[in-house]
Design a protein around this motif. Structure first.
Motif, short mmCIF file in Angstrom:
data_model
loop_
_atom_site.label_atom_id
_atom_site.label_comp_id
_atom_site.label_asym_id
_atom_site.label_seq_id
_atom_site.Cartn_x
_atom_site.Cartn_y
_atom_site.Cartn_z
N GLY A 1 3.53 53.95 34.28
CA GLY A 1 2.69 52.92 33.28
C GLY A 1 2.86 52.25 32.52
O GLY A 1 2.18 50.61 31.80
N ARG A 2 3.61 52.39 31.28
CA ARG A 2 4.30 51.21 30.07
C ARG A 2 4.71 50.44 30.39
O ARG A 2 4.79 49.04 30.38
CB ARG A 2 5.01 52.63 29.28
CG ARG A 2 3.99 52.84 28.22
CD ARG A 2 4.94 53.80 27.09
NE ARG A 2 6.06 54.28 27.19
CZ ARG A 2 5.76 55.58 27.98
NH1 ARG A 2 4.97 56.48 27.41
NH2 ARG A 2 7.88 56.77 27.95
N ARG A 3 6.28 50.04 31.71
CA ARG A 3 6.75 49.76 32.52
C ARG A 3 6.18 48.70 32.72
O ARG A 3 5.86 47.06 32.81
CB ARG A 3 7.69 50.40 33.03
CG ARG A 3 9.19 51.37 32.44
CD ARG A 3 9.76 51.08 32.18
NE ARG A 3 9.09 50.37 30.25
CZ ARG A 3 9.51 49.35 29.59
NH1 ARG A 3 10.66 48.86 29.57
NH2 ARG A 3 8.77 49.81 28.16
N LEU A 4 5.20 48.74 33.74
CA LEU A 4 3.92 48.27 34.71
C LEU A 4 3.78 47.10 33.77
O LEU A 4 3.55 45.99 34.37
CB LEU A 4 3.29 48.51 35.24
CG LEU A 4 3.67 49.76 37.06
CD1 LEU A 4 2.47 50.42 37.32
CD2 LEU A 4 4.20 48.30 37.11
N SER A 5 2.95 47.91 32.96
CA SER A 5 2.24 46.58 31.18
C SER A 5 3.30 45.78 30.41
O SER A 5 3.28 44.56 30.41
CB SER A 5 1.97 47.31 29.98
OG SER A 5 0.64 48.42 30.93
N THR A 6 4.75 46.05 31.06
CA THR A 6 5.44 45.53 30.16
C THR A 6 5.88 44.12 31.29
O THR A 6 6.01 43.16 30.94
CB THR A 6 6.55 45.76 30.11
OG1 THR A 6 7.13 46.91 29.79
CG2 THR A 6 8.00 44.97 29.24
N VAL A 7 5.92 44.38 32.76
CA VAL A 7 6.27 43.22 33.32
C VAL A 7 4.49 43.16 33.47
O VAL A 7 5.28 41.46 34.46
CB VAL A 7 6.37 44.37 34.99
CG1 VAL A 7 6.38 43.78 36.22
CG2 VAL A 7 7.62 45.10 34.87
N PHE A 8 3.72 42.86 33.86
CA PHE A 8 2.38 42.03 33.62
C PHE A 8 1.75 42.36 32.61
O PHE A 8 0.66 43.11 32.44
CB PHE A 8 1.81 42.98 34.77
CG PHE A 8 2.18 43.28 36.28
CD1 PHE A 8 1.79 41.79 37.55
CD2 PHE A 8 2.74 43.77 37.14
CE1 PHE A 8 2.80 41.97 38.41
CE2 PHE A 8 3.13 43.61 38.22
CZ PHE A 8 3.04 42.77 39.37
N PRO A 9 2.20 41.48 31.60
CA PRO A 9 1.76 41.14 30.33
C PRO A 9 0.32 40.57 30.43
O PRO A 9 0.04 40.12 31.81
CB PRO A 9 2.26 41.20 29.59
CG PRO A 9 3.35 40.04 30.59
CD PRO A 9 3.03 40.64 32.04
N CYS A 10 -0.13 40.82 29.12
CA CYS A 10 -2.37 40.25 29.16
C CYS A 10 -1.24 38.54 29.06
O CYS A 10 -0.38 38.60 28.33
CB CYS A 10 -2.74 40.64 28.62
SG CYS A 10 -3.97 42.07 28.99
N PRO A 11 -1.73 37.81 30.17
CA PRO A 11 -1.16 36.49 29.51
C PRO A 11 -1.50 36.49 27.74
O PRO A 11 -2.34 36.19 27.24
CB PRO A 11 -2.06 35.56 30.18
CG PRO A 11 -2.31 36.38 31.21
CD PRO A 11 -3.00 37.89 30.69
N ASP A 12 -0.81 34.82 26.65
CA ASP A 12 -1.49 34.32 26.35
C ASP A 12 -2.57 34.08 25.84
O ASP A 12 -3.26 34.18 26.55
CB ASP A 12 0.05 33.15 25.79
CG ASP A 12 1.28 33.80 25.72
OD1 ASP A 12 1.46 34.92 25.24
OD2 ASP A 12 2.40 32.54 25.57
N ALA A 13 -3.10 34.12 25.06
CA ALA A 13 -4.41 33.27 24.07
C ALA A 13 -4.76 32.34 25.22
O ALA A 13 -4.04 31.34 25.26
CB ALA A 13 -4.92 32.84 22.59
N VAL A 14 -5.59 32.45 25.30
CA VAL A 14 -6.98 30.55 26.10
C VAL A 14 -6.64 29.65 24.87
O VAL A 14 -7.34 29.71 23.56
CB VAL A 14 -8.02 31.21 26.68
CG1 VAL A 14 -7.59 29.63 27.59
CG2 VAL A 14 -7.67 32.29 28.05
N GLU A 15 -6.20 28.47 24.86
CA GLU A 15 -6.36 26.89 24.58
C GLU A 15 -7.82 26.67 23.70
O GLU A 15 -8.27 26.70 25.57
CB GLU A 15 -5.15 26.32 24.84
CG GLU A 15 -3.39 26.27 24.56
CD GLU A 15 -3.33 26.50 22.88
OE1 GLU A 15 -4.32 25.26 22.00
OE2 GLU A 15 -2.47 26.84 22.91
N ASP A 16 -8.28 26.42 23.00
CA ASP A 16 -9.64 25.55 23.26
C ASP A 16 -9.78 24.37 23.53
O ASP A 16 -10.97 24.40 24.55
CB ASP A 16 -10.08 25.54 21.84
CG ASP A 16 -10.27 27.05 20.78
OD1 ASP A 16 -10.42 27.98 21.56
OD2 ASP A 16 -10.52 27.28 19.39
#
Length: 208
Positions: free
Chosen positions: A10-25
């Motif tokens: 699970g930890r490795r998968l979270s590294t491969v599929f991280p949440c994208p960066d913050a959305v630009e306004d």
């Protein structure tokens, strides 16, 4: 398979599929989020919006973007898909069943939107071909770097159905029953897919 191994995968998968960066306004999705935040502000007594719905909808955006990116492999298309999901969720908020998890409902909306889009464009979803490899946030340790590459290679061998099911359960934390509703299949099917995919990834990581 032990809980330790499951957590490691699970930890490795979270590294491969991280949440994208913050959305630009200033982006299209950013503008939608700003308008949505305004719409979700305390509503008149005649048309109340539950606090939980208001909070959870905005908090779900990072997970929605990750799921959308895993589906369409393109950041711009993924954000458009998230935008569509949020708009439909807002328009159909009265259909959300209190007591159920909002994220599972949102994933269902997103997946249906993606499938409808795919039908309209008459194109097939391409399997993972290493497109994520260029975006991996590899850790400096050589051992971890090799492990991530091995995990990516193992993910490439999974069918789209097994990969999607695995991510919903092991990365986004959906219960088997919730993932089954998102995918439109039986709970037993979800359990089988996750088990087989997890075994393949465990082999790739050299665990048993």
């Amino acid at each position: 398979m032990s809980r330790h191994i499951q957590d490691r995968i699970g930890r490795r998968l979270s590294t491969v599929f991280p949440c994208p960066d913050a959305v630009e306004d200033t982006s299209r999705l950013g503008q939608v989020l700003l308008r949505l935040a305004q719409a979700l502000a305390p509503a008149p007594a005649g048309n109340p919006v539950p606090d939980s719905f208001r909070t959870d909808l905005l908090a779900a955006v990072p997970q929605l973007r990750r799921y959308a990116l895993a589906q369409c492999r393109n950041a711009a298309e993924a954000d458009d898909l998230v935008q569509t999901t949020l708009m439909r969720a807002w328009e159909n908020r009265s259909r959300f069943e209190p007591g159920t998890r909002l994220i599972a409902w949102l994933f269902t909306i997103l997946r249906n939107a993606f499938l409808n889009q795919r039908k309209r464009l008459r194109r097939e979803v391409e399997d993972v071909d290493g497109a994520f490899a260029a975006t991996l946030s590899l850790e400096p340790e050589q051992e971890r770097r090799v492990e991530l590459i091995q995990l990516q290679a193992a993910l490439n061998t999974l069918t789209a159905e097994h990969r999607e099911t695995l991510l919903l359960v092991m990365v986004d934390g959906l219960l088997y029953e919730e993932a089954a509703r998102v995918l439109g299949c039986r709970t037993g099917t979800v359990k089988s897919r996750v088990s087989r995919a997890r075994e393949r990834l465990a082999l790739a990581l050299g665990t048993d």
